[in-house]
Design a protein around this motif. Structure first.
Motif, PDB file in Angstrom:
ATOM      1  N   PRO A 180      -5.942  54.041  -7.596  1.00  0.00           N
ATOM      2  CA  PRO A 180      -5.744  53.470  -6.267  1.00  0.00           C
ATOM      3  C   PRO A 180      -6.844  52.446  -5.966  1.00  0.00           C
ATOM      4  O   PRO A 180      -8.021  52.703  -6.220  1.00  0.00           O
ATOM      5  N   LEU A 181      -6.430  51.315  -5.429  1.00  0.00           N
ATOM      6  CA  LEU A 181      -7.370  50.239  -5.113  1.00  0.00           C
ATOM      7  C   LEU A 181      -7.133  49.760  -3.686  1.00  0.00           C
ATOM      8  O   LEU A 181      -5.996  49.436  -3.320  1.00  0.00           O
ATOM      9  N   ALA A 205      -3.975  53.350  -0.019  1.00  0.00           N
ATOM     10  CA  ALA A 205      -3.794  53.351  -1.473  1.00  0.00           C
ATOM     11  C   ALA A 205      -3.901  54.763  -2.031  1.00  0.00           C
ATOM     12  O   ALA A 205      -3.116  55.175  -2.899  1.00  0.00           O
ATOM     13  N   GLU A 206      -4.877  55.523  -1.534  1.00  0.00           N
ATOM     14  CA  GLU A 206      -5.070  56.889  -2.024  1.00  0.00           C
ATOM     15  C   GLU A 206      -3.909  57.798  -1.628  1.00  0.00           C
ATOM     16  O   GLU A 206      -3.431  58.601  -2.442  1.00  0.00           O
ATOM     17  N   ASN A 257      -2.404  48.972  -5.719  1.00  0.00           N
ATOM     18  CA  ASN A 257      -3.202  48.165  -4.803  1.00  0.00           C
ATOM     19  C   ASN A 257      -2.582  48.102  -3.419  1.00  0.00           C
ATOM     20  O   ASN A 257      -1.371  47.903  -3.277  1.00  0.00           O
ATOM     21  N   SER A 258      -3.425  48.237  -2.392  1.00  0.00           N
ATOM     22  CA  SER A 258      -2.913  48.164  -1.027  1.00  0.00           C
ATOM     23  C   SER A 258      -3.451  46.965  -0.251  1.00  0.00           C
ATOM     24  O   SER A 258      -3.203  46.849   0.950  1.00  0.00           O
ATOM     25  N   HIS A 259      -4.165  46.064  -0.915  1.00  0.00           N
ATOM     26  CA  HIS A 259      -4.775  44.914  -0.232  1.00  0.00           C
ATOM     27  C   HIS A 259      -4.352  43.612  -0.901  1.00  0.00           C
ATOM     28  O   HIS A 259      -4.627  43.398  -2.090  1.00  0.00           O
ATOM     29  N   GLY A 260      -3.699  42.745  -0.138  1.00  0.00           N
ATOM     30  CA  GLY A 260      -3.184  41.497  -0.693  1.00  0.00           C
ATOM     31  C   GLY A 260      -4.258  40.619  -1.303  1.00  0.00           C
ATOM     32  O   GLY A 260      -4.000  39.892  -2.282  1.00  0.00           O
TER      33      GLY A 260
END
Length: 251
Positions: free
Chosen positions: A29-30, A49-50, A115-118
């Motif tokens: 996860p990131l 993400a987690e 990934n959860s951040h663009g």
């Protein structure tokens, strides 16, 4: 979520040793640590993400193991807002290299960066190109809910969304409601500027600071966010991610 999901931070080494008999892929996860306006805490991306990673790992059990979360990312666009911490792209790639090298020695050869951040996406493209060849592993990356864009297009009314917006707040209300200050929800305070000509879809793209676009650090209209919308987005994306990962781990 299944209690039997292989979450590395909650396991002893003998438990990991046993799990490695069936694990075919490690999920990394990131997220990021950056401003999310007045109504979301700065750990938002890392927590989402987690949470998404844990659900994906459980759905893939016993073929997946989730690593510790990388809770900072490429956030230079947000750096003028208090509290934001940003990594250099080379730093993120170095962290990924060391994590993958460590896990490869335990027999894992397939990896998914969730990934959860663009702002991490372009660096991940370079990382996958570089580390796949350098470390001789199969390395993939995916945005947590990007595969549910059809649901977003149907359920999200804001034309400009993607950060601390109706979409992201909805996902948080479903996955981790403690991230949201529900009494402080605001619509984006957008201002005009050169940023409009640098967004995806334009002939040119380039860097701009977030405050050039939005005074309060938000996009969209968080007051329209609901847990129900978040549930549909998350569960649709999760189902599609499970199917996609299964295709690569069972080859």
């Amino acid at each position: 979520m299944s209690r039997s999901a292989y979450l590395l931070t909650r396991m002893t080494w003998p438990e990991v040793e046993q799990a490695l008999k069936t694990v075919k892929i490690a999920i990394i996860p990131l997220g990021a640590h950056e401003q999310h306006g007045p109504h979301m805490v700065e750990s938002c991306d890392a927590v989402l993400a987690e949470e998404m990673g844990a659900r994906l790992t459980a759905a893939l059990h016993p073929a997946a193991l989730m690593t510790p979360t990388i809770n900072m990312g490429i956030s230079s666009q947000h750096s003028h807002f208090p509290g934001t911490i940003s990594l250099e792209p080379s730093t993120l790639i170095a962290i990924l290299r060391d994590m993958i090298k460590s896990l490869k020695q335990h027999g894992i050869s397939k990896f998914l960066i969730l990934n959860s951040h663009g702002g991490n996406q372009s660096t991940l493209g370079v990382a996958v190109d570089t580390l796949t060849r350098e470390l001789e592993v199969e390395l993939y990356f995916a945005k947590t809910t990007a595969s549910a864009k059809d649901v977003m297009d149907r359920r999200i009314e804001s034309k400009l969304y993607g950060h601390s917006c109706d979409r992201e707040v909805s996902e948080a209300l479903y996955l981790a409601p403690h991230l949201v200050r529900t009494d402080k929800l605001e619509k984006a305070d957008i201002q005009e500027g050169r940023w409009r000509k640098l967004r995806p879809g334009n002939p040119l793209q380039g860097f701009y600071y977030y405050e050039e676009m939005t005074r309060n650090g938000c996009l969209g209209d968080a007051t329209r966010a609901t847990r129900e919308i978040g549930q549909e987005i998350v569960e649709t994306a999760l189902e599609r991610l499970v199917n996609a990962v299964n295709e690569v781990i069972h080859v």
